[in-house]
Design an enzyme around this catalytic site. Sequence first.
Site, PDB file in Angstrom:
ATOM      1  N   SER A 178     -10.815   5.717  36.440  1.00  0.00           N
ATOM      2  CA  SER A 178     -10.608   4.273  36.588  1.00  0.00           C
ATOM      3  C   SER A 178     -10.943   3.791  37.993  1.00  0.00           C
ATOM      4  O   SER A 178     -11.465   2.689  38.173  1.00  0.00           O
ATOM      5  CB  SER A 178      -9.152   3.918  36.262  1.00  0.00           C
ATOM      6  N   GLU A 179     -10.630   4.613  38.984  1.00  0.00           N
ATOM      7  CA  GLU A 179     -10.821   4.205  40.373  1.00  0.00           C
ATOM      8  C   GLU A 179     -12.278   4.290  40.823  1.00  0.00           C
ATOM      9  O   GLU A 179     -12.775   3.398  41.514  1.00  0.00           O
ATOM     10  CB  GLU A 179      -9.959   5.075  41.299  1.00  0.00           C
ATOM     11  N   SER A 180     -12.956   5.372  40.454  1.00  0.00           N
ATOM     12  CA  SER A 180     -14.282   5.619  41.042  1.00  0.00           C
ATOM     13  C   SER A 180     -15.326   6.150  40.076  1.00  0.00           C
ATOM     14  O   SER A 180     -16.473   6.354  40.472  1.00  0.00           O
ATOM     15  CB  SER A 180     -14.139   6.632  42.181  1.00  0.00           C
TER      16      SER A 180
END
Length: 200
Positions: free
Chosen positions: A76-78
Amino acid sequence: MDNVMSRSSRSRAVKISSRRVLFISSVILFICIYLGVQSNWFQKKYVYPYPYQNVIAQYAKSHNLETHLVAGVIMSESKFQDEVHSDTGAIGLMQVMPETAEWIAQQIDEPSFSVEKLHDPDTNIRFGTWYLSSLQKEFCGNEVLMLAAYNAGRGNVHEWMDKYGWDMNFKDINQIPYQETREYVTRVLKNETKYRSLYR
């Protein structure tokens, strides 16, 4: 005249037959593509990749976290791109903020830490999982609250808990005031479920 009509009828029949063949071929092709996209091999390679699996397992275990949850956060982040920088300054796989990383370095007594080290996947995952673990303890293992805090900040989550009367059993993602955080928590939990099903 009969020959002309016969040729015309045959021509129409050929056109209809060609259209049927094209339609059937298109349907078969669509089914093959759909099944291919849904296959575990395709999902693992192109949709839910899992690089750094051993590093994630190592630090998830040492910080008492679910490995699939950590994978879901990183996705989700990267999307597992270790050179990603956000507009707000977050760095790397787990999008750790520099000031948060410096605070973590103090907590774990790592005086040699520098922000540049967040570009190293091992360091980024180590710091990110440490922070996620601290949120897990703070929110008594409640994944919704800890993920909301990872995204919006622990201070905001405590403020919402006081304002709306949430307790540590809170589960209703739709009540989270920030749309970005609602979507983030939903996405991470979906990713966690998908990683668990693909990488058992």
